[in-house]
Design a protein around this motif. Structure first.
Motif, mmCIF file in Angstrom:
data_model
loop_
_atom_site.group_PDB
_atom_site.id
_atom_site.type_symbol
_atom_site.label_atom_id
_atom_site.label_comp_id
_atom_site.label_asym_id
_atom_site.label_seq_id
_atom_site.Cartn_x
_atom_site.Cartn_y
_atom_site.Cartn_z
ATOM 1 N N SER A 74 -11.031 10.524 38.079
ATOM 2 C CA SER A 74 -10.663 11.908 37.776
ATOM 3 C C SER A 74 -11.566 12.481 36.695
ATOM 4 O O SER A 74 -11.930 11.781 35.746
ATOM 5 C CB SER A 74 -9.206 11.963 37.303
ATOM 6 N N ARG A 75 -11.884 13.763 36.825
ATOM 7 C CA ARG A 75 -12.682 14.448 35.796
ATOM 8 C C ARG A 75 -11.932 14.540 34.474
ATOM 9 O O ARG A 75 -12.530 14.775 33.425
ATOM 10 C CB ARG A 75 -13.055 15.850 36.282
ATOM 11 N N HIS A 76 -10.613 14.367 34.515
ATOM 12 C CA HIS A 76 -9.797 14.488 33.302
ATOM 13 C C HIS A 76 -9.780 13.208 32.479
ATOM 14 O O HIS A 76 -9.332 13.219 31.330
ATOM 15 C CB HIS A 76 -8.362 14.876 33.670
ATOM 16 N N ILE A 77 -10.235 12.101 33.060
ATOM 17 C CA ILE A 77 -10.253 10.828 32.338
ATOM 18 C C ILE A 77 -11.514 10.754 31.503
ATOM 19 O O ILE A 77 -12.630 10.672 32.034
ATOM 20 C CB ILE A 77 -10.172 9.640 33.315
ATOM 21 N N LYS A 78 -11.356 10.771 30.197
ATOM 22 C CA LYS A 78 -12.492 10.803 29.274
ATOM 23 C C LYS A 78 -12.712 9.426 28.647
ATOM 24 O O LYS A 78 -12.678 9.245 27.433
ATOM 25 C CB LYS A 78 -12.263 11.864 28.185
ATOM 26 N N LEU A 109 -16.358 24.311 36.191
ATOM 27 C CA LEU A 109 -15.277 23.346 35.962
ATOM 28 C C LEU A 109 -15.813 22.028 35.424
ATOM 29 O O LEU A 109 -15.136 21.347 34.641
ATOM 30 C CB LEU A 109 -14.518 23.110 37.268
ATOM 31 N N THR A 112 -16.085 22.809 31.691
ATOM 32 C CA THR A 112 -14.858 23.202 30.987
ATOM 33 C C THR A 112 -13.740 22.178 31.118
ATOM 34 O O THR A 112 -12.881 22.070 30.238
ATOM 35 C CB THR A 112 -14.347 24.556 31.493
ATOM 36 N N GLU A 113 -13.731 21.403 32.201
ATOM 37 C CA GLU A 113 -12.644 20.443 32.424
ATOM 38 C C GLU A 113 -13.114 18.986 32.473
ATOM 39 O O GLU A 113 -12.351 18.089 32.117
ATOM 40 C CB GLU A 113 -11.919 20.756 33.741
ATOM 41 N N GLY A 114 -14.342 18.763 32.924
ATOM 42 C CA GLY A 114 -14.753 17.387 33.182
ATOM 43 C C GLY A 114 -15.784 16.821 32.243
ATOM 44 O O GLY A 114 -16.245 15.695 32.437
ATOM 45 N N TYR A 116 -17.778 14.800 29.897
ATOM 46 C CA TYR A 116 -17.694 13.512 29.210
ATOM 47 C C TYR A 116 -19.096 12.914 29.267
ATOM 48 O O TYR A 116 -19.529 12.410 30.279
ATOM 49 C CB TYR A 116 -16.668 12.610 29.891
ATOM 50 N N ASP A 122 -15.033 15.993 40.159
ATOM 51 C CA ASP A 122 -14.446 14.842 40.832
ATOM 52 C C ASP A 122 -14.200 15.208 42.290
ATOM 53 O O ASP A 122 -14.443 16.338 42.716
ATOM 54 C CB ASP A 122 -13.177 14.345 40.130
ATOM 55 N N GLU A 124 -11.499 15.633 43.872
ATOM 56 C CA GLU A 124 -10.427 16.606 44.064
ATOM 57 C C GLU A 124 -10.976 18.032 44.139
ATOM 58 O O GLU A 124 -10.708 18.770 45.093
ATOM 59 C CB GLU A 124 -9.404 16.513 42.930
#
Length: 287
Positions: A74-78, A109, A112-114, A116, A122, A124
């Motif tokens: 996931s792009r949210h996993i840093k 995105l 701004t969101e991914g 790292y 990602d 999704e």
């Protein structure tokens, strides 16, 4: 007129990595008899406007793209999971105006969101904004290549199946070959590319996916390799005496059709398939 289009191209907007100005890229492609060229800078689309306008003024079809970074999960996993890279490389090209808008959305995105280490997407959001995109599997830093080098062939096959499911005939498997040169005689990368290419061709045949042959362009002429290395030294804080810095082969320049065919004498269709990709790209305005 050339029946080949460069689809993996970096400009000065690949910051501290690409060393070519956009107008020079377009003009050189035209000199080589090419009718189209892509721009796929690392993680950003800063040069797209200049690229589009320059190509149009030179009578060359501009193919707007990006070499994006895709998170392993996931792009949210840093954080970097054990045994995985923080991201893989992936080439995205705009097939039409909808695809262009989706490229812009994904690039936004990614930052701004991914973000790292690098701006990442990602699967999704790639699937969510997949309409109008042509996709290829990128270089040794690509997901398929990384799985192959790790001996995870089954995962590489399943990954290719996912991309084909989402993108259908607009998904291509990318082959690269950068032989040793006077600039860098070390054959390590070249040998890896040859081994990975054989496996990629097997996967492509098994899944009925077409291959394209690309060159990882970071500078305009072969003689620019030394100047480009200075740029990489600045980026990596290394020197010419640091052998670990010699990641580039000296072959990452804008090659002619004949030079590309010399690299793939037993698989010329991969070279010519790049023109199929270019022909799929519609004529649309971004101004």
């Amino acid at each position: 007129m050339s029946n080949f289009t460069h689809l993996h191209v970096h400009s000065q907007y690949s910051i501290l990595d690409g060393a070519t100005k956009v107008p020079a890229l377009v003009k050189k492609a035209k000199e080589l008899g090419m009718t189209s060229i892509a721009l796929t800078d690392h993680g950003v689309m800063y040069g797209i406007k200049k690229f589009f306008n320059t190509a149009k003024s030179e009578g060359i079809k501009p193919i707007m793209g990006i070499e994006t970074y895709i998170a392993p999960t996931s792009r949210h996993i840093k954080k970097t999971e054990k045994g995985k890279k923080p991201s893989y490389h992936l080439i995205l090209l705009a097939k039409n105006h909808e695809g262009y808008k989706n490229l812009l959305k994904l690039a936004t995105l990614a930052s701004t969101e991914g973000f790292y280490y690098r701006p990442r997407i990602d699967k999704e959001i790639l699937e969510q904004y997949s309409n109008g995109l042509i996709v290829s599997s990128a270089c040794l830093g690509g997901e398929l290549s990384q799985y192959i080098m790790n001996g995870e062939i089954d995962i590489a096959i399943e990954t290719a199946k996912w991309y084909k499911k989402v993108f259908g005939e607009d998904y291509y498997i990318e082959l690269m070959l950068h032989p040793p040169s006077e600039f860098n005689p070390n054959p390590s990368t070249y040998n890896k590319q040859k081994q990975v290419n054989e496996q990629l061709k097997q996967i492509a045949k098994q899944l009925d996916i077409k291959c394209i042959a690309t060159n990882d362009i970071h500078y305009l002429k072969k003689s620019d390799a030394y100047a480009h290395n200075v740029l990489i030294n600045l980026n990596t804080k290394s020197t010419d005496d640091d052998e670990s810095n010699m990641a580039y082969s000296g072959q990452e320049y804008l090659k002619s059709l004949d030079e590309m065919l010399e690299l793939f004498p037993d698989f010329p269709e991969a070279v010519y398939n790049t023109q199929e990709v270019a022909d799929k790209v519609e004529d649309f305005d971004i101004n």
